[in-house]
Design a protein around this motif. Sequence first.
Motif, mmCIF file in Angstrom:
data_model
loop_
_atom_site.group_PDB
_atom_site.id
_atom_site.type_symbol
_atom_site.label_atom_id
_atom_site.label_comp_id
_atom_site.label_asym_id
_atom_site.label_seq_id
_atom_site.Cartn_x
_atom_site.Cartn_y
_atom_site.Cartn_z
ATOM 1 N N LYS A 160 0.911 -1.032 0.022
ATOM 2 C CA LYS A 160 -0.070 -0.068 0.013
ATOM 3 C C LYS A 160 1.020 1.255 0.035
ATOM 4 C CE LYS A 160 -3.959 -2.176 2.401
ATOM 5 N NZ LYS A 160 -3.216 -3.438 2.584
ATOM 6 N N GLY A 161 0.580 2.245 -0.668
ATOM 7 C CA GLY A 161 1.305 3.397 -0.721
ATOM 8 C C GLY A 161 1.801 3.729 -2.261
ATOM 9 N N ASP A 162 2.277 4.967 -2.396
ATOM 10 C CA ASP A 162 2.557 5.284 -3.707
ATOM 11 C C ASP A 162 4.255 5.071 -3.892
ATOM 12 O OD1 ASP A 162 2.733 6.881 -6.041
ATOM 13 O OD2 ASP A 162 3.414 8.884 -5.107
ATOM 14 N N PHE A 163 4.243 3.713 -4.504
ATOM 15 C CA PHE A 163 5.469 3.300 -4.541
ATOM 16 C C PHE A 163 5.593 2.561 -6.118
ATOM 17 C CE2 PHE A 163 4.626 2.546 -0.121
ATOM 18 C CZ PHE A 163 5.783 3.427 0.347
ATOM 19 N N GLU A 164 6.924 2.681 -6.709
ATOM 20 C CA GLU A 164 7.019 1.649 -7.841
ATOM 21 C C GLU A 164 7.224 0.379 -7.377
ATOM 22 O OE1 GLU A 164 10.231 1.334 -11.475
ATOM 23 O OE2 GLU A 164 10.287 3.204 -10.468
ATOM 24 N N VAL A 165 6.157 -0.591 -7.671
ATOM 25 C CA VAL A 165 6.303 -1.854 -7.400
ATOM 26 C C VAL A 165 6.171 -2.939 -8.397
ATOM 27 C CG1 VAL A 165 5.053 -3.630 -5.960
ATOM 28 C CG2 VAL A 165 4.574 -1.146 -5.384
ATOM 29 N N VAL A 166 7.292 -4.014 -8.375
ATOM 30 C CA VAL A 166 7.129 -5.052 -9.324
ATOM 31 C C VAL A 166 6.883 -6.244 -8.220
ATOM 32 C CG1 VAL A 166 8.718 -6.272 -10.758
ATOM 33 C CG2 VAL A 166 8.904 -3.911 -10.744
ATOM 34 N N THR A 167 5.867 -7.042 -8.769
ATOM 35 C CA THR A 167 5.513 -8.176 -7.826
ATOM 36 C C THR A 167 6.072 -9.679 -8.756
ATOM 37 O OG1 THR A 167 3.734 -7.295 -6.804
ATOM 38 C CG2 THR A 167 3.733 -9.632 -7.076
ATOM 39 N N ILE A 168 6.723 -10.262 -7.953
ATOM 40 C CA ILE A 168 7.489 -11.693 -8.433
ATOM 41 C C ILE A 168 6.461 -12.943 -7.642
ATOM 42 C CG2 ILE A 168 9.145 -13.394 -8.550
ATOM 43 C CD1 ILE A 168 10.792 -11.107 -9.230
ATOM 44 N N ASP A 169 5.812 -13.584 -8.285
ATOM 45 C CA ASP A 169 5.216 -14.865 -7.685
ATOM 46 C C ASP A 169 6.058 -15.977 -7.547
ATOM 47 O OD1 ASP A 169 3.418 -16.968 -6.653
ATOM 48 O OD2 ASP A 169 1.538 -16.280 -7.738
ATOM 49 N N ASN A 170 6.497 -16.334 -6.257
ATOM 50 C CA ASN A 170 7.424 -17.242 -6.104
ATOM 51 C C ASN A 170 6.634 -18.650 -5.694
ATOM 52 O OD1 ASN A 170 10.127 -18.319 -6.236
ATOM 53 N ND2 ASN A 170 10.217 -17.845 -3.888
ATOM 54 N N SER A 171 5.559 -18.931 -6.007
ATOM 55 C CA SER A 171 4.802 -20.235 -5.826
ATOM 56 C C SER A 171 5.283 -21.300 -6.597
ATOM 57 C CB SER A 171 3.305 -20.061 -5.908
ATOM 58 O OG SER A 171 3.034 -18.837 -5.223
ATOM 59 N N GLY A 172 5.989 -21.130 -7.667
ATOM 60 C CA GLY A 172 6.359 -22.238 -8.528
ATOM 61 C C GLY A 172 7.617 -22.580 -8.650
ATOM 62 N N PRO A 173 8.428 -22.837 -9.859
ATOM 63 C CA PRO A 173 9.669 -23.411 -9.600
ATOM 64 C C PRO A 173 10.603 -22.141 -9.303
ATOM 65 C CG PRO A 173 8.519 -24.331 -11.337
ATOM 66 C CD PRO A 173 7.707 -23.096 -10.899
ATOM 67 N N LEU A 174 11.639 -22.356 -8.530
ATOM 68 C CA LEU A 174 12.837 -21.347 -8.165
ATOM 69 C C LEU A 174 13.288 -20.547 -9.344
ATOM 70 C CD1 LEU A 174 14.033 -19.851 -5.733
ATOM 71 C CD2 LEU A 174 15.600 -21.588 -5.495
ATOM 72 N N ASP A 175 13.793 -21.565 -10.361
ATOM 73 C CA ASP A 175 14.633 -20.766 -11.432
ATOM 74 C C ASP A 175 13.923 -19.903 -12.256
ATOM 75 O OD1 ASP A 175 12.837 -22.663 -12.421
ATOM 76 O OD2 ASP A 175 14.384 -23.916 -13.608
ATOM 77 N N ARG A 176 12.449 -20.060 -12.322
ATOM 78 C CA ARG A 176 11.666 -19.100 -12.751
ATOM 79 C C ARG A 176 11.668 -17.620 -12.077
ATOM 80 N NH1 ARG A 176 5.582 -20.737 -13.306
ATOM 81 N NH2 ARG A 176 5.572 -19.816 -11.323
ATOM 82 N N SER A 177 11.374 -17.911 -10.704
ATOM 83 C CA SER A 177 11.579 -16.642 -10.034
ATOM 84 C C SER A 177 12.656 -15.951 -10.026
ATOM 85 C CB SER A 177 11.128 -16.789 -8.651
ATOM 86 O OG SER A 177 9.829 -17.532 -8.577
#
Length: 199
Positions: A160-177
Amino acid sequence: MEPQPRASAGCMVVVVGPSGAGKDTLMAAAAERFAGDPRLHVVRRVITRPSDAGGEDFEGVDVTEFERRRASGDFAVHWQAHGLHYAIPRNACERVEAGQIVVANGSRSALKHFQKAFSHLVVLNIVASKAVLAERLFARGRESLDDIEQRLQRGDLGVKGDFEVVTIDNSGPLDRSVADMTALLGDLLARLPKPGPMA
Protein backbone atom coordinates in the motif's frame (compact mmCIF):
# COMPACT_ATOMS: atom_id res chain seq x y z
CA MET A 1 18.33 12.70 12.34
CA GLU A 2 16.86 10.96 9.31
CA PRO A 3 18.99 11.11 6.13
CA GLN A 4 17.60 13.33 3.38
CA PRO A 5 17.33 11.86 -0.14
CA ARG A 6 19.40 13.36 -2.92
CA ALA A 7 18.87 12.96 -6.63
CA SER A 8 21.02 10.12 -7.96
CA ALA A 9 21.55 7.94 -10.99
CA GLY A 10 21.41 4.79 -8.87
CA CYS A 11 18.49 2.94 -7.34
CA MET A 12 17.52 1.26 -4.07
CA VAL A 13 15.63 -2.00 -4.62
CA VAL A 14 13.92 -2.99 -1.38
CA VAL A 15 12.69 -6.59 -1.26
CA VAL A 16 9.55 -7.22 0.79
CA GLY A 17 7.05 -10.02 1.24
CA PRO A 18 5.62 -12.41 3.83
CA SER A 19 7.65 -14.99 5.73
CA GLY A 20 8.09 -18.06 3.57
CA ALA A 21 7.88 -16.19 0.27
CA GLY A 22 11.57 -16.84 -0.44
CA LYS A 23 13.09 -13.36 -0.16
CA ASP A 24 16.43 -14.56 1.27
CA THR A 25 16.73 -17.33 -1.32
CA LEU A 26 16.10 -14.97 -4.24
CA MET A 27 18.45 -12.32 -2.86
CA ALA A 28 21.21 -14.91 -2.43
CA ALA A 29 20.67 -16.04 -6.02
CA ALA A 30 20.86 -12.44 -7.23
CA ALA A 31 24.05 -11.83 -5.24
CA GLU A 32 25.62 -14.88 -6.86
CA ARG A 33 24.40 -13.96 -10.35
CA PHE A 34 25.79 -10.41 -10.20
CA ALA A 35 28.83 -11.13 -8.03
CA GLY A 36 31.21 -9.89 -10.71
CA ASP A 37 29.36 -6.63 -11.41
CA PRO A 38 30.56 -3.73 -9.21
CA ARG A 39 27.47 -1.71 -10.17
CA LEU A 40 25.19 -3.91 -8.03
CA HIS A 41 25.46 -4.38 -4.27
CA VAL A 42 23.37 -6.59 -1.94
CA VAL A 43 23.06 -5.06 1.54
CA ARG A 44 24.07 -6.89 4.71
CA ARG A 45 21.53 -5.74 7.31
CA VAL A 46 22.20 -4.97 10.97
CA ILE A 47 19.80 -6.86 13.28
CA THR A 48 19.54 -7.18 17.07
CA ARG A 49 19.87 -10.95 17.19
CA PRO A 50 22.81 -13.36 17.36
CA SER A 51 24.82 -13.58 14.14
CA ASP A 52 24.56 -17.39 14.21
CA ALA A 53 20.74 -17.34 14.26
CA GLY A 54 20.62 -18.56 10.67
CA GLY A 55 18.70 -17.29 7.66
CA GLU A 56 20.13 -14.34 5.77
CA ASP A 57 23.71 -13.11 6.04
CA PHE A 58 23.45 -10.22 8.53
CA GLU A 59 25.45 -8.38 11.19
CA GLY A 60 24.18 -9.26 14.66
CA VAL A 61 24.45 -6.66 17.42
CA ASP A 62 22.89 -6.07 20.83
CA VAL A 63 20.37 -3.28 21.45
CA THR A 64 22.96 -1.02 23.12
CA GLU A 65 25.28 -1.18 20.12
CA PHE A 66 22.36 -0.72 17.72
CA GLU A 67 21.22 2.43 19.53
CA ARG A 68 24.77 3.79 19.66
CA ARG A 69 25.14 3.38 15.92
CA ARG A 70 21.69 4.79 15.21
CA ALA A 71 22.49 7.91 17.28
CA SER A 72 25.79 8.27 15.40
CA GLY A 73 23.98 8.36 12.05
CA ASP A 74 25.37 5.02 10.89
CA PHE A 75 22.05 3.88 9.42
CA ALA A 76 20.24 4.99 6.27
CA VAL A 77 16.99 3.34 7.41
CA HIS A 78 16.01 1.61 10.65
CA TRP A 79 12.80 0.06 11.97
CA GLN A 80 11.39 -2.41 14.50
CA ALA A 81 9.44 -5.60 13.84
CA HIS A 82 8.67 -8.76 15.83
CA GLY A 83 10.61 -7.47 18.85
CA LEU A 84 13.82 -6.88 16.87
CA HIS A 85 15.60 -3.79 15.50
CA TYR A 86 16.65 -3.74 11.83
CA ALA A 87 18.82 -1.28 9.92
CA ILE A 88 20.30 -0.60 6.51
CA PRO A 89 23.87 0.78 6.79
CA ARG A 90 24.46 4.38 5.78
CA ASN A 91 26.83 3.40 2.96
CA ALA A 92 23.78 2.19 1.00
CA CYS A 93 22.97 5.89 0.42
CA GLU A 94 26.50 6.55 -0.74
CA ARG A 95 26.35 3.64 -3.19
CA VAL A 96 23.04 4.80 -4.68
CA GLU A 97 24.30 8.37 -4.92
CA ALA A 98 27.36 7.01 -6.74
CA GLY A 99 25.08 5.40 -9.34
CA GLN A 100 24.88 1.80 -8.11
CA ILE A 101 21.90 -0.55 -7.84
CA VAL A 102 21.54 -1.50 -4.17
CA VAL A 103 19.33 -4.43 -3.11
CA ALA A 104 18.11 -4.67 0.50
CA ASN A 105 15.81 -6.95 2.45
CA GLY A 106 13.20 -4.60 3.89
CA SER A 107 9.73 -4.52 5.38
CA ARG A 108 6.45 -3.18 4.06
CA SER A 109 6.01 -1.30 7.34
CA ALA A 110 9.31 0.55 6.72
CA LEU A 111 8.74 1.58 3.10
CA LYS A 112 8.00 5.20 4.01
CA HIS A 113 11.42 5.36 5.70
CA PHE A 114 13.09 3.97 2.58
CA GLN A 115 11.20 6.50 0.47
CA LYS A 116 12.53 9.36 2.60
CA ALA A 117 16.12 8.11 2.42
CA PHE A 118 16.33 7.25 -1.31
CA SER A 119 15.23 9.44 -4.21
CA HIS A 120 14.87 6.43 -6.57
CA LEU A 121 13.16 3.46 -4.92
CA VAL A 122 11.80 0.26 -6.46
CA VAL A 123 9.81 -2.13 -4.26
CA LEU A 124 10.22 -5.78 -5.21
CA ASN A 125 7.26 -7.60 -3.67
CA ILE A 126 7.86 -11.36 -3.39
CA VAL A 127 4.63 -13.31 -2.90
CA ALA A 128 3.46 -16.92 -2.91
CA SER A 129 0.16 -18.71 -2.54
CA LYS A 130 -1.09 -19.28 1.00
CA ALA A 131 -0.75 -23.05 0.52
CA VAL A 132 2.92 -22.68 -0.46
CA LEU A 133 3.60 -20.24 2.39
CA ALA A 134 2.02 -22.62 4.90
CA GLU A 135 4.12 -25.54 3.62
CA ARG A 136 7.36 -23.58 3.82
CA LEU A 137 6.65 -22.12 7.26
CA PHE A 138 5.71 -25.53 8.64
CA ALA A 139 8.93 -27.01 7.24
CA ARG A 140 10.93 -24.47 9.29
CA GLY A 141 9.51 -25.97 12.47
CA ARG A 142 9.32 -22.65 14.31
CA GLU A 143 5.51 -22.42 14.58
CA SER A 144 2.59 -24.77 15.01
CA LEU A 145 0.17 -25.32 12.15
CA ASP A 146 -2.49 -23.32 14.02
CA ASP A 147 -0.09 -20.40 14.48
CA ILE A 148 0.80 -20.51 10.80
CA GLU A 149 -2.84 -20.54 9.74
CA GLN A 150 -3.57 -17.53 11.97
CA ARG A 151 -0.53 -15.69 10.56
CA LEU A 152 -1.69 -16.32 6.98
CA GLN A 153 -5.24 -15.21 7.75
CA ARG A 154 -3.87 -11.88 9.03
CA GLY A 155 -1.41 -11.53 6.18
CA ASP A 156 -1.84 -9.13 3.26
CA LEU A 157 0.35 -9.71 0.21
CA GLY A 158 -0.17 -6.25 -1.26
CA VAL A 159 1.96 -3.10 -0.97
CA LYS A 160 0.00 0.00 0.00
CA GLY A 161 1.27 3.45 -0.88
CA ASP A 162 2.68 5.49 -3.72
CA PHE A 163 5.59 3.26 -4.69
CA GLU A 164 7.03 1.79 -7.87
CA VAL A 165 6.22 -1.89 -7.26
CA VAL A 166 7.24 -5.03 -9.14
CA THR A 167 5.65 -8.28 -7.93
CA ILE A 168 7.18 -11.73 -8.37
CA ASP A 169 5.06 -14.80 -7.57
CA ASN A 170 7.44 -17.36 -6.08
CA SER A 171 4.85 -20.12 -5.73
CA GLY A 172 6.31 -22.17 -8.55
CA PRO A 173 9.76 -23.30 -9.66
CA LEU A 174 12.59 -21.33 -8.06
CA ASP A 175 14.52 -20.97 -11.33
CA ARG A 176 11.60 -19.08 -12.87
CA SER A 177 11.49 -16.61 -9.97
CA VAL A 178 15.28 -16.21 -10.10
CA ALA A 179 15.01 -15.48 -13.81
CA ASP A 180 12.32 -12.85 -13.16
CA MET A 181 14.42 -11.16 -10.47
CA THR A 182 17.56 -11.32 -12.61
CA ALA A 183 15.68 -9.73 -15.52
CA LEU A 184 14.46 -6.88 -13.30
CA LEU A 185 17.92 -6.14 -11.93
CA GLY A 186 19.45 -6.47 -15.38
CA ASP A 187 16.95 -3.92 -16.71
CA LEU A 188 17.80 -1.48 -13.90
CA LEU A 189 21.52 -1.92 -14.60
CA ALA A 190 20.91 -1.24 -18.29
CA ARG A 191 19.31 2.09 -17.38
CA LEU A 192 22.39 3.33 -15.51
CA PRO A 193 24.19 6.18 -17.29
CA LYS A 194 27.13 5.09 -19.38
CA PRO A 195 30.48 6.19 -17.93
CA GLY A 196 31.97 9.22 -19.65
CA PRO A 197 35.10 9.05 -21.80
CA MET A 198 38.43 8.76 -20.04
CA ALA A 199 40.37 12.02 -19.77
